[in-house]
Design an enzyme around this catalytic site. Structure first.
Site, short mmCIF file in Angstrom:
data_model
loop_
_atom_site.label_atom_id
_atom_site.label_comp_id
_atom_site.label_asym_id
_atom_site.label_seq_id
_atom_site.Cartn_x
_atom_site.Cartn_y
_atom_site.Cartn_z
N ALA A 67 0.87 -1.18 0.00
CA ALA A 67 0.00 0.00 0.00
C ALA A 67 0.90 1.23 0.00
CB ALA A 67 -0.89 -0.02 1.24
N GLU A 113 -0.56 -9.26 -0.43
CA GLU A 113 -1.99 -9.48 -0.16
C GLU A 113 -2.80 -9.49 -1.46
OE1 GLU A 113 -1.81 -6.28 2.69
OE2 GLU A 113 -2.63 -7.57 4.25
N GLU A 133 4.96 -4.82 7.01
CA GLU A 133 4.29 -3.71 7.69
C GLU A 133 4.83 -3.49 9.11
OE1 GLU A 133 2.73 -6.19 6.09
OE2 GLU A 133 1.16 -5.39 4.80
N1 CAA Z 1 4.61 3.20 -0.72
C1 CAA Z 1 5.01 4.37 -1.29
N2 CAA Z 1 6.15 4.50 -1.97
C2 CAA Z 1 6.95 3.42 -2.07
C3 CAA Z 1 6.59 2.17 -1.49
C4 CAA Z 1 5.35 2.08 -0.79
N3 CAA Z 1 4.91 0.94 -0.26
N4 CAA Z 1 7.58 1.29 -1.74
C5 CAA Z 1 8.52 1.95 -2.45
N5 CAA Z 1 8.13 3.24 -2.66
C6 CAA Z 1 8.84 4.29 -3.37
C7 CAA Z 1 10.04 4.78 -2.56
O1 CAA Z 1 9.63 5.74 -1.60
C8 CAA Z 1 10.90 5.37 -3.64
O2 CAA Z 1 10.38 6.62 -4.02
P1 CAA Z 1 11.38 7.89 -4.23
O3 CAA Z 1 12.20 7.50 -5.43
O4 CAA Z 1 10.45 9.01 -4.48
O5 CAA Z 1 12.20 7.99 -2.99
C9 CAA Z 1 10.67 4.42 -4.82
O6 CAA Z 1 9.43 3.75 -4.56
C10 CAA Z 1 11.75 3.37 -4.95
O7 CAA Z 1 11.88 2.70 -3.69
P2 CAA Z 1 13.29 2.47 -2.95
O8 CAA Z 1 14.24 3.57 -3.29
O9 CAA Z 1 13.00 2.24 -1.50
O10 CAA Z 1 13.76 1.12 -3.66
P3 CAA Z 1 14.72 0.00 -3.09
O11 CAA Z 1 14.99 -0.91 -4.23
O12 CAA Z 1 15.87 0.60 -2.35
O13 CAA Z 1 13.84 -0.78 -1.98
C11 CAA Z 1 11.86 -1.89 -1.16
C12 CAA Z 1 12.74 -1.51 -2.38
C13 CAA Z 1 12.60 -2.87 -0.26
C14 CAA Z 1 10.60 -2.54 -1.69
C15 CAA Z 1 11.51 -0.62 -0.36
O14 CAA Z 1 11.04 0.37 -1.25
C16 CAA Z 1 10.47 -0.82 0.70
O15 CAA Z 1 10.78 -1.32 1.77
N6 CAA Z 1 9.20 -0.43 0.43
C17 CAA Z 1 8.13 -0.50 1.39
C18 CAA Z 1 7.63 -1.93 1.55
C19 CAA Z 1 6.52 -1.96 2.59
O16 CAA Z 1 6.72 -1.66 3.75
N7 CAA Z 1 5.30 -2.38 2.18
C20 CAA Z 1 4.16 -2.42 3.04
C21 CAA Z 1 3.35 -1.18 2.92
S1 CAA Z 1 2.03 -1.06 4.11
C22 CAA Z 1 0.83 -2.08 3.53
O17 CAA Z 1 0.94 -2.66 2.47
C23 CAA Z 1 -0.40 -2.22 4.40
C24 CAA Z 1 -1.38 -3.25 3.94
O18 CAA Z 1 -1.53 -4.28 4.56
C25 CAA Z 1 -2.22 -3.05 2.79
#
Ligand code: CAA
Length: 259
Positions: A67, A113, A133
């Site tokens: 998300a 999910e 998360e």
């Molecule tokens: N939401 C918003 N933006 C996101 C995102 C997310 N879930 N995941 C990645 N992005 C964005 C980053 O902020 C970044 O944007 P900018 O270039 O503007 O900074 C871009 O995508 C590229 O991401 P990274 O630079 O972080 O890429 P990476 O290769 O270094 O890392 C990753 C990849 C490990 C997937 C890392 O991006 C990450 O940890 N993302 C979040 C994963 C996460 O926590 N997901 C759960 C979300 S909460 C949820 O889903 C609740 C639910 O149950 C529905």
């Protein structure tokens, strides 16, 4: 209005539609608009008589990194409750036609999910699954604690949800989360092969059979068996059942029309 964050091709292949999430810069993060667009697309494809199977993908690099954290960062419990964004996701579950997720790269949080809400998952060797998360001070909210646990069992589900660690496609396959792992170059080809096999069956039988398997997760065994039995009987109201059995007896290929 055409969608902003997804690409929809109702005629990707004969009787097979494709939905592709298309927010590559944000790693296909699932903001509310993306999910609304997926919901609308599924509603239309479910009504389209030409479509028998839907493939949902994020492309070859990433399925979805969850998300949209930036959209959620300032939310309050009340705003989450009022927006009730996960109710949009219910449409995926309500879709009558089979949905196959073609997963490559990250399928995290809401991305994992989303894949699990589909009926089957074909993954590329680069796929990684996880519910991270917990790393951002929250927990899965779109089915992760329930669907993951039912798919892989308590031990692994608890570990993924509480540690936030990712698992590879191979580990996901061994745990029973996904259907198969293929090289990334043939992800679409292999997903299409699976979709084509299903699209060649009776759409009526496929619909009733899918409904019955889904029911197994929601009822007691006895209720599930009753549900299955009624759906089995119901297939005998279709022309496809007559055609399928006649074709078997006449030693020819059946021609299913969905009637
Ligand atoms: N939401 C918003 N933006 C996101 C995102 C997310 N879930 N995941 C990645 N992005 C964005 C980053 O902020 C970044 O944007 P900018 O270039 O503007 O900074 C871009 O995508 C590229 O991401 P990274 O630079 O972080 O890429 P990476 O290769 O270094 O890392 C990753 C990849 C490990 C997937 C890392 O991006 C990450 O940890 N993302 C979040 C994963 C996460 O926590 N997901 C759960 C979300 S909460 C949820 O889903 C609740 C639910 O149950 C529905």
């Amino acid at each position: 209005m055409s969608p902003e964050f997804i690409l929809v091709n109702p005629q990707f292949d004969k009787h097979i539609a494709l939905i592709q999430i298309n927010r590559p810069k944000e790693l296909n993060a699932l903001n509310r608009q993306v999910m609304l667009e997926i919901k609308e697309a599924l509603l239309q494809l479910d009504e389209d008589e030409q479509v028998r199977v839907v493939i949902l993908t994020g492309g070859e690099k990433v399925f979805a990194a969850g998300a949209d954290i930036k959209q959620m960062a300032d939310a309050t419990a009340m705003s989450m409750l009022n927006i009730d964004q996960f109710s949009t996701w219910d449409q995926i579950k309500k879709t009558k036609k089979p949905i196959i997720a073609a997963v490559s790269g990250f399928a995290l949080g809401g991305g994992c999910e989303l894949a699990m809400t589909c009926d089957m998952i074909v993954a590329s060797e680069t796929a990684q699954f996880g519910q991270p998360e917990i790393n951002i001070g929250t927990m899965p909210g779109a089915g992760g604690t329930q669907r993951l646990t039912r798919a892989v069992g308590k031990a692994l589900a608890m570990e993924l949800v509480l540690t936030g660690k990712f698992i590879s496609a191979e580990e996901a396959l061994n745990a029973g989360l996904i259907n198969r792992v293929v090289p990334v170059e043939v992800l679409y080809k292999e997903t299409l092969n699976l979709a084509r096999t299903i699209a060649a069956k009776s759409p009526v039988a496929v619909r009733l059979a899918k409904e019955s398997v889904v029911k197994a997760f929601e009822t007691s065994l006895d209720e599930g068996l009753q549900f299955e039995r009624k759906n089995f009987y119901l297939t005998f109201a279709s022309e496809d059942q007559k055609e399928g059995m006649a074709a078997f007896v006449e030693k020819r290929k059946p021609n299913f029309t969905g009637k």
